[in-house]
Design an enzyme around this catalytic site. Sequence first.
Site, PDB file in Angstrom:
ATOM      1  N   LYS A  29       0.838  -1.207   0.000  1.00  0.00           N
ATOM      2  CA  LYS A  29       0.000   0.000   0.000  1.00  0.00           C
ATOM      3  C   LYS A  29       0.873   1.258   0.000  1.00  0.00           C
ATOM      4  O   LYS A  29       0.582   2.221  -0.699  1.00  0.00           O
ATOM      5  CB  LYS A  29      -0.935   0.021   1.218  1.00  0.00           C
ATOM      6  CG  LYS A  29      -1.894  -1.157   1.261  1.00  0.00           C
ATOM      7  CD  LYS A  29      -2.963  -0.988   2.334  1.00  0.00           C
ATOM      8  CE  LYS A  29      -2.436  -0.973   3.753  1.00  0.00           C
ATOM      9  NZ  LYS A  29      -1.840  -2.249   4.210  1.00  0.00           N
ATOM     10  N   ARG A 104      -9.840   0.711   9.429  1.00  0.00           N
ATOM     11  CA  ARG A 104      -9.371  -0.660   9.665  1.00  0.00           C
ATOM     12  C   ARG A 104     -10.515  -1.559  10.125  1.00  0.00           C
ATOM     13  O   ARG A 104     -10.348  -2.758  10.239  1.00  0.00           O
ATOM     14  CB  ARG A 104      -8.356  -0.685  10.795  1.00  0.00           C
ATOM     15  CG  ARG A 104      -6.926  -0.337  10.496  1.00  0.00           C
ATOM     16  CD  ARG A 104      -6.179  -1.402   9.748  1.00  0.00           C
ATOM     17  NE  ARG A 104      -4.889  -1.744  10.280  1.00  0.00           N
ATOM     18  CZ  ARG A 104      -3.763  -1.070  10.061  1.00  0.00           C
ATOM     19  NH1 ARG A 104      -3.759   0.005   9.321  1.00  0.00           N
ATOM     20  NH2 ARG A 104      -2.633  -1.495  10.569  1.00  0.00           N
ATOM     21  N   ARG A 143      11.520  -7.524   5.820  1.00  0.00           N
ATOM     22  CA  ARG A 143      11.544  -6.067   5.634  1.00  0.00           C
ATOM     23  C   ARG A 143      12.507  -5.413   6.633  1.00  0.00           C
ATOM     24  O   ARG A 143      12.533  -5.766   7.799  1.00  0.00           O
ATOM     25  CB  ARG A 143      10.119  -5.540   5.841  1.00  0.00           C
ATOM     26  CG  ARG A 143       9.973  -4.062   5.608  1.00  0.00           C
ATOM     27  CD  ARG A 143       8.549  -3.711   5.294  1.00  0.00           C
ATOM     28  NE  ARG A 143       7.700  -3.643   6.493  1.00  0.00           N
ATOM     29  CZ  ARG A 143       6.469  -3.172   6.481  1.00  0.00           C
ATOM     30  NH1 ARG A 143       5.920  -2.752   5.356  1.00  0.00           N
ATOM     31  NH2 ARG A 143       5.761  -3.145   7.588  1.00  0.00           N
ATOM     32  N   ARG A 176      11.245  -3.519  12.064  1.00  0.00           N
ATOM     33  CA  ARG A 176      10.184  -2.958  12.908  1.00  0.00           C
ATOM     34  C   ARG A 176       9.778  -4.027  13.918  1.00  0.00           C
ATOM     35  O   ARG A 176       9.667  -5.200  13.556  1.00  0.00           O
ATOM     36  CB  ARG A 176       8.965  -2.615  12.041  1.00  0.00           C
ATOM     37  CG  ARG A 176       8.937  -1.189  11.566  1.00  0.00           C
ATOM     38  CD  ARG A 176       7.830  -0.956  10.555  1.00  0.00           C
ATOM     39  NE  ARG A 176       6.486  -1.346  10.992  1.00  0.00           N
ATOM     40  CZ  ARG A 176       5.386  -1.133  10.279  1.00  0.00           C
ATOM     41  NH1 ARG A 176       5.463  -0.529   9.109  1.00  0.00           N
ATOM     42  NH2 ARG A 176       4.210  -1.509  10.715  1.00  0.00           N
ATOM     43  N   ARG A 187      -0.970  -9.867  13.379  1.00  0.00           N
ATOM     44  CA  ARG A 187      -1.511  -8.709  12.642  1.00  0.00           C
ATOM     45  C   ARG A 187      -2.431  -9.175  11.511  1.00  0.00           C
ATOM     46  O   ARG A 187      -3.448  -8.542  11.217  1.00  0.00           O
ATOM     47  CB  ARG A 187      -0.374  -7.862  12.066  1.00  0.00           C
ATOM     48  CG  ARG A 187       0.311  -6.994  13.119  1.00  0.00           C
ATOM     49  CD  ARG A 187       1.627  -6.463  12.635  1.00  0.00           C
ATOM     50  NE  ARG A 187       1.522  -5.437  11.625  1.00  0.00           N
ATOM     51  CZ  ARG A 187       2.533  -5.086  10.813  1.00  0.00           C
ATOM     52  NH1 ARG A 187       3.704  -5.692  10.914  1.00  0.00           N
ATOM     53  NH2 ARG A 187       2.376  -4.126   9.936  1.00  0.00           N
TER      54      ARG A 187
HETATM   55  P1  AMP Z   1       0.517  -0.058   9.767  1.00  0.00           P
HETATM   56  O1  AMP Z   1       1.830   0.607   9.517  1.00  0.00           O
HETATM   57  O2  AMP Z   1      -0.610   0.526   8.961  1.00  0.00           O
HETATM   58  O3  AMP Z   1       0.592  -1.561   9.627  1.00  0.00           O
HETATM   59  O4  AMP Z   1       0.116   0.253  11.294  1.00  0.00           O
HETATM   60  C1  AMP Z   1       0.944  -0.134  12.355  1.00  0.00           C
HETATM   61  C2  AMP Z   1       0.119  -0.286  13.626  1.00  0.00           C
HETATM   62  O5  AMP Z   1      -0.487   0.975  13.953  1.00  0.00           O
HETATM   63  C3  AMP Z   1      -1.040  -1.265  13.544  1.00  0.00           C
HETATM   64  O6  AMP Z   1      -0.630  -2.600  13.790  1.00  0.00           O
HETATM   65  C4  AMP Z   1      -1.958  -0.736  14.633  1.00  0.00           C
HETATM   66  O7  AMP Z   1      -1.486  -1.070  15.928  1.00  0.00           O
HETATM   67  C5  AMP Z   1      -1.806   0.771  14.485  1.00  0.00           C
HETATM   68  N1  AMP Z   1      -2.789   1.351  13.535  1.00  0.00           N
HETATM   69  C6  AMP Z   1      -2.539   1.933  12.332  1.00  0.00           C
HETATM   70  N2  AMP Z   1      -3.669   2.362  11.760  1.00  0.00           N
HETATM   71  C7  AMP Z   1      -4.670   2.049  12.621  1.00  0.00           C
HETATM   72  C8  AMP Z   1      -6.093   2.216  12.604  1.00  0.00           C
HETATM   73  N3  AMP Z   1      -6.729   2.790  11.555  1.00  0.00           N
HETATM   74  N4  AMP Z   1      -6.799   1.760  13.661  1.00  0.00           N
HETATM   75  C9  AMP Z   1      -6.194   1.189  14.716  1.00  0.00           C
HETATM   76  N5  AMP Z   1      -4.872   0.963  14.790  1.00  0.00           N
HETATM   77  C10 AMP Z   1      -4.103   1.399  13.755  1.00  0.00           C
END
Ligand code: AMP
Length: 237
Positions: A29, A104, A143, A176, A187
Amino acid sequence: MSATARGATARKTVAELNLILLGPPGAGKGTQAERLQEDFHLPYVATGDILREAVREEAELGRKAKRYMDAGDLVPDDLIIAVVLERIGADEARDGFLLDGFPRNREQGEALDGAIDRLGRRLTAALLIEVPDDEVVRRLSGRRVSVKSGRVYHVELDPPKHEGRCDIDGSRLVQRDDDRPETVRHRLQVYHENTKPLIDYYERQGVLRRFNGARSPTEVHDHIRATIATLRLEDEL
Ligand code: AMP
């Protein structure tokens, strides 16, 4: 929104692009978002990036969000919804926006819909990039991210010239915390549980567009661009 209001909005917003990117972690994405930003000059709102920055800065948002993020769980809706709604209501987003990582779940989707409606606009499309779970695990476990530039590498698919060092500034590459294999599996489970109802929700609204994320980033990008061009044409008719 009433049919009349929707019609008026469609006429007013021929050039407006209100887009969201959906897909499991590691679907690409972020890569697609970079390219779409170049194509359409839309403000990009990536909630994962916003939250990680808040954690780095030890801001209140970051302090509240950290433990959920480390565990690979979603942060509570009330923490993240307000942040996003403020961004999409801002002046710089008046010609549209590109959301990545939000919504989400169904609750966040409904909050977003309400906000878009209040702005007298509508969602152009929910772009879903699909990738099988095994491929997600392979991509995310390999990654690595540069601590300084933020450039993303992959130990097999896109390795740096010198192991463990960023090509741009020589800084250290790290994994990360939430890219460790156990957390990635969790996840993915969180993604399937929460995002499936959201996908159904957008499908019923007729705004969902699916893309095969196992293809090359360029192929995925071409397909998304062609889809957006078609949507714009339909808007003008
Ligand atoms: P990402 O980089 O999008 O995978 O986000 C990393 C982490 O941030 C996720 O595993 C969640 O803990 C948190 N996070 C990101 N976006 C959201 C969202 N829209 N709602 C809730 N948690 C989020």
